[in-house]
Design a protein around this motif. Structure first.
Motif, PDB file in Angstrom:
ATOM      1  N   PHE A 135       0.835  -1.202   0.000  1.00 40.76           N
ATOM      2  CA  PHE A 135       0.000   0.000   0.000  1.00 40.76           C
ATOM      3  C   PHE A 135       0.867   1.249   0.000  1.00 40.76           C
ATOM      4  CE2 PHE A 135      -2.808  -3.257   1.730  1.00 40.76           C
ATOM      5  CZ  PHE A 135      -3.907  -3.094   0.877  1.00 40.76           C
ATOM      6  N   MET A 136       1.994   1.207   0.688  1.00 48.26           N
ATOM      7  CA  MET A 136       2.925   2.334   0.680  1.00 48.26           C
ATOM      8  C   MET A 136       3.545   2.494  -0.711  1.00 48.26           C
ATOM      9  SD  MET A 136       4.136   4.913   2.018  1.00 48.26           S
ATOM     10  CE  MET A 136       4.240   5.118   3.762  1.00 48.26           C
ATOM     11  N   LYS A 137       3.893   1.375  -1.339  1.00 50.69           N
ATOM     12  CA  LYS A 137       4.430   1.437  -2.703  1.00 50.69           C
ATOM     13  C   LYS A 137       3.418   2.071  -3.651  1.00 50.69           C
ATOM     14  CE  LYS A 137       7.319  -2.702  -2.440  1.00 50.69           C
ATOM     15  NZ  LYS A 137       7.498  -4.066  -2.945  1.00 50.69           N
ATOM     16  N   ALA A 138       2.153   1.695  -3.509  1.00 49.55           N
ATOM     17  CA  ALA A 138       1.109   2.248  -4.370  1.00 49.55           C
ATOM     18  C   ALA A 138       0.970   3.747  -4.140  1.00 49.55           C
ATOM     19  CB  ALA A 138      -0.216   1.533  -4.115  1.00 49.55           C
ATOM     20  N   PHE A 139       1.026   4.169  -2.892  1.00 47.28           N
ATOM     21  CA  PHE A 139       0.936   5.597  -2.586  1.00 47.28           C
ATOM     22  C   PHE A 139       2.088   6.367  -3.227  1.00 47.28           C
ATOM     23  CE2 PHE A 139       2.133   9.218   0.081  1.00 47.28           C
ATOM     24  CZ  PHE A 139       0.967   9.966  -0.010  1.00 47.28           C
ATOM     25  N   VAL A 140       3.293   5.838  -3.097  1.00 48.67           N
ATOM     26  CA  VAL A 140       4.467   6.479  -3.689  1.00 48.67           C
ATOM     27  C   VAL A 140       4.315   6.527  -5.211  1.00 48.67           C
ATOM     28  CG1 VAL A 140       6.964   6.235  -4.073  1.00 48.67           C
ATOM     29  CG2 VAL A 140       6.003   5.917  -1.783  1.00 48.67           C
ATOM     30  N   ASP A 141       3.792   5.466  -5.796  1.00 44.29           N
ATOM     31  CA  ASP A 141       3.579   5.450  -7.240  1.00 44.29           C
ATOM     32  C   ASP A 141       2.574   6.508  -7.676  1.00 44.29           C
ATOM     33  OD1 ASP A 141       5.412   3.437  -7.543  1.00 44.29           O
ATOM     34  OD2 ASP A 141       3.930   1.846  -7.852  1.00 44.29           O
ATOM     35  N   VAL A 142       1.519   6.705  -6.903  1.00 41.52           N
ATOM     36  CA  VAL A 142       0.538   7.751  -7.231  1.00 41.52           C
ATOM     37  C   VAL A 142       1.208   9.128  -7.205  1.00 41.52           C
ATOM     38  CG1 VAL A 142      -1.554   8.926  -6.443  1.00 41.52           C
ATOM     39  CG2 VAL A 142      -1.494   6.443  -6.533  1.00 41.52           C
ATOM     40  N   VAL A 143       2.053   9.364  -6.233  1.00 39.54           N
ATOM     41  CA  VAL A 143       2.779  10.639  -6.164  1.00 39.54           C
ATOM     42  C   VAL A 143       3.679  10.800  -7.387  1.00 39.54           C
ATOM     43  CG1 VAL A 143       4.518  11.939  -4.862  1.00 39.54           C
ATOM     44  CG2 VAL A 143       2.660  10.785  -3.652  1.00 39.54           C
ATOM     45  N   ARG A 144       4.378   9.754  -7.771  1.00 39.43           N
ATOM     46  CA  ARG A 144       5.240   9.812  -8.953  1.00 39.43           C
ATOM     47  C   ARG A 144       4.437  10.077 -10.220  1.00 39.43           C
ATOM     48  NH1 ARG A 144       7.856   4.465  -9.386  1.00 39.43           N
ATOM     49  NH2 ARG A 144       8.977   5.378 -11.122  1.00 39.43           N
ATOM     50  N   ILE A 145       3.285   9.427 -10.342  1.00 42.11           N
ATOM     51  CA  ILE A 145       2.414   9.635 -11.507  1.00 42.11           C
ATOM     52  C   ILE A 145       1.944  11.078 -11.558  1.00 42.11           C
ATOM     53  CG2 ILE A 145       0.141   9.057 -12.452  1.00 42.11           C
ATOM     54  CD1 ILE A 145       0.702   6.158 -11.378  1.00 42.11           C
ATOM     55  N   ARG A 146       1.539  11.602 -10.424  1.00 43.10           N
ATOM     56  CA  ARG A 146       1.066  12.990 -10.385  1.00 43.10           C
ATOM     57  C   ARG A 146       2.170  13.952 -10.809  1.00 43.10           C
ATOM     58  NH1 ARG A 146      -0.964  17.077  -5.938  1.00 43.10           N
ATOM     59  NH2 ARG A 146      -2.117  18.369  -7.372  1.00 43.10           N
ATOM     60  N   ARG A 147       3.360  13.729 -10.309  1.00 42.70           N
ATOM     61  CA  ARG A 147       4.490  14.611 -10.670  1.00 42.70           C
ATOM     62  C   ARG A 147       4.806  14.553 -12.164  1.00 42.70           C
ATOM     63  NH1 ARG A 147       8.681  13.506  -5.712  1.00 42.70           N
ATOM     64  NH2 ARG A 147       7.595  14.783  -4.200  1.00 42.70           N
TER      65      ARG A 147
END
Length: 69
Positions: free
Chosen positions: A54-66
């Protein structure tokens, strides 16, 4: 042609790419995407999803947004 940033939230990345292509016009996204509800869910035992995923997914969402937004 670009590989996905995430293997967990690739659906979010698809939507972000679409918005990026269409100058962040959410109306075009709303016209192009239909959310089809599941009629039923079949749970399969032995899931390999862990809390850290779940933490990996959250980090991925942040990367996608950036990258896209």
């Amino acid at each position: 042609a670009d590989p996905f940033l995430s293997k967990w939230v690739f659906d979010v990345e698809i939507l972000a790419r679409y918005l990026n292509i269409h100058d962040r016009d959410a109306r075009k996204l709303a016209d192009a995407v239909y959310e089809y509800p599941l009629e039923r869910w079949v749970d399969v035992g032995g899931s390999k999803v862990h809390a850290r995923d779940f933490m990996k997914a959250f980090v991925d969402v942040v990367r996608i947004r950036r990258k896209y937004l």
